[in-house]
Write a protein that holds these residues in place. Structure first.
Motif, PDB file in Angstrom:
ATOM      1  N   VAL A   8      -1.268  74.256  94.802  1.00 36.83           N
ATOM      2  CA  VAL A   8       0.027  74.180  95.481  1.00 36.83           C
ATOM      3  C   VAL A   8       0.513  72.738  95.358  1.00 36.83           C
ATOM      4  N   GLY A   9       1.535  72.542  94.547  1.00 40.09           N
ATOM      5  CA  GLY A   9       2.036  71.193  94.289  1.00 40.09           C
ATOM      6  C   GLY A   9       2.217  70.981  92.804  1.00 40.09           C
ATOM      7  N   ARG A  10       2.805  69.873  92.447  1.00 41.51           N
ATOM      8  CA  ARG A  10       3.080  69.577  91.047  1.00 41.51           C
ATOM      9  C   ARG A  10       1.812  69.098  90.350  1.00 41.51           C
ATOM     10  N   THR A  11       1.426  69.823  89.303  1.00 40.38           N
ATOM     11  CA  THR A  11       0.225  69.497  88.547  1.00 40.38           C
ATOM     12  C   THR A  11       0.538  69.523  87.054  1.00 40.38           C
ATOM     13  N   THR A 203       6.761  65.025  87.217  1.00 33.18           N
ATOM     14  CA  THR A 203       5.511  65.730  87.513  1.00 33.18           C
ATOM     15  C   THR A 203       4.592  64.842  88.325  1.00 33.18           C
ATOM     16  N   PHE A 204       4.560  63.542  87.995  1.00 30.63           N
ATOM     17  CA  PHE A 204       3.741  62.573  88.717  1.00 30.63           C
ATOM     18  C   PHE A 204       4.642  61.608  89.490  1.00 30.63           C
ATOM     19  N   ASP A 205       4.218  61.281  90.695  1.00 35.38           N
ATOM     20  CA  ASP A 205       4.937  60.291  91.506  1.00 35.38           C
ATOM     21  C   ASP A 205       4.982  58.954  90.781  1.00 35.38           C
ATOM     22  N   GLU A 206       3.826  58.459  90.372  1.00 26.00           N
ATOM     23  CA  GLU A 206       3.715  57.142  89.747  1.00 26.00           C
ATOM     24  C   GLU A 206       3.811  57.271  88.230  1.00 26.00           C
ATOM     25  N   ASP A 215       9.369  70.724  85.337  1.00 29.81           N
ATOM     26  CA  ASP A 215      10.175  71.871  84.935  1.00 29.81           C
ATOM     27  C   ASP A 215       9.957  72.982  85.952  1.00 29.81           C
ATOM     28  N   ALA A 216      10.902  73.144  86.862  1.00 29.71           N
ATOM     29  CA  ALA A 216      10.754  74.140  87.929  1.00 29.71           C
ATOM     30  C   ALA A 216      10.687  75.554  87.382  1.00 29.71           C
ATOM     31  N   ASP A 220       5.203  78.521  89.503  1.00 30.59           N
ATOM     32  CA  ASP A 220       5.153  79.711  90.352  1.00 30.59           C
ATOM     33  C   ASP A 220       5.663  79.414  91.757  1.00 30.59           C
ATOM     34  N   PHE A 221       5.891  78.152  92.056  1.00 27.38           N
ATOM     35  CA  PHE A 221       6.349  77.762  93.389  1.00 27.38           C
ATOM     36  C   PHE A 221       7.873  77.853  93.448  1.00 27.38           C
ATOM     37  N   HIS A 222       8.376  78.726  94.312  1.00 25.24           N
ATOM     38  CA  HIS A 222       9.819  78.938  94.435  1.00 25.24           C
ATOM     39  C   HIS A 222      10.193  78.841  95.915  1.00 25.24           C
TER      40      HIS A 222
END
Length: 322
Positions: A8-11, A203-206, A215-216, A220-222
């Motif tokens: 759950v989160g951007r990976t 995708t990464f903060d830093e 790329d949303a 799978d997270f909507h």
């Protein structure tokens, strides 16, 4: 990167590895066996909450430190299993600390030779996206007092308002947040020209190179809604951005969010009356944005932080304040 693991989160998946750095990213593992461990690397040092056979809460079962290269960290051992009557266990691991503390890469998830991985709980039907700053990160939330200086050990994403709200609604959540970030001006004018609307695309903060764009459409997270809680840093250190600049960059963020999730996607903009301009800026730009389903929530002074009991490190909200 096995599909039975729920992230759950951007990976970012590269071969068998899964990497991430945003605050609050978490993953769920379900297995039967005598032990559970992870093989990880980290570019710096991060802290993680771990829950075993229980939902996420404000009190994890353990806190682990992730640092170094190809480190094996044991999450469950036979001693724990002797106390448990379960045959199948679910473990949740969440990044407590934010992106500037480092990027984590999961190489392997390991159980005993007689163990077996099952499908972990998939993404929940309810999903919320939060965009914010240190408040959303849980900066200094576990510190003993307002006079204590920040340390990564006292940062805890799970105890921020984003975690609290998500648990209340039984939702999974993603926090796109970084301490000191603003809409058009960062704290004390740091990182000029590099604000949260820019980071939101990553995708990464830093990742100042902005090579790995998010790329949303591939996720799978909507989320059912996006909450934007920003602006305090724009008005920090007795300075303020011009309304036109603030509005321009806020609208830019709106456009990115709508591009990800559709024109009718709900956005809730939160502002506190810590600064009169901030309160009025956000209210005005929401009322005049000419976009569907954009809303405003203003906190009046009496509802905001006002006692020592509400405050943690560097006068940021502690758990009570959150």
């Amino acid at each position: 990167n096995d599909s039975r693991i729920t992230y759950v989160g951007r990976t970012l998946q590269e071969g068998n590895d899964v990497s991430f750095d945003w605050t609050g990213v978490y993953f769920r593992i379900a297995f039967s066996g005598e032990r559970l461990a992870i093989k990880v690397s980290d570019t710096h040092r991060n802290y993680y909450n771990v829950w075993i056979d229980a939902p996420m809460s404000d009190k994890p079962h353990q806190i682990i430190t992730v640092e170094g290269t190809d480190t094996i960290i044991e999450l469950i051992n036979p001693a724990y299993l002797k106390r448990s009557r379960r045959s199948v266990h679910e473990v949740i691991v969440q990044k407590r600390t934010e992106g500037e503390q480092g990027k984590t890469t999961i190489h392997e998830i390991i159980t005993s030779s007689n163990g077996k991985f099952m499908q972990a709980e998939p993404l929940r039907e309810r999903q919320i996206e939060f965009i914010g700053d240190s408040y959303t990160c849980g900066y200094g939330i576990d510190a003993a007092s307002r006079t204590e200086r920040f340390s990564p050990e006292t940062e805890n994403a799970s105890r921020s308002y984003a975690g609290i709200v998500s648990r209340y609604f039984g939702a999974d959540y993603v926090a796109i947040a970084h301490s000191g970030m603003g809409i058009a001006r960062n704290y004390n004018s740091k990182f000029k020209g590099w604000w949260m609307p820019d980071r939101y695309l990553q995708t990464f903060d830093e990742d100042s190179t902005q090579v790995n764009r998010w790329d949303a459409t591939q996720s799978d997270f909507h989320p059912a809604m996006t909450v934007v809680y920003l602006g305090a840093n724009d008005f920090s250190t007795a300075l303020a951005p011009k309304y036109e600049d603030f509005r321009k960059h806020y609208y830019r963020l709106f456009k990115y969010i709508k591009a990800n999730y559709g024109e009718d996607h709900p956005i809730l903009c939160v502002a506190t009356k810590t600064h009169e301009y901030l309160f009025n800026y956000v209210r005005d730009l929401v009322n005049n944005c000419d976009m569907p389903n954009v809303h405003y929530l203003g906190y009046c002074p009496a509802q905001h932080l006002h006692t020592d009991e509400d405050l943690g490190a560097d006068v940021h909200p502690n758990y009570n304040g959150q």
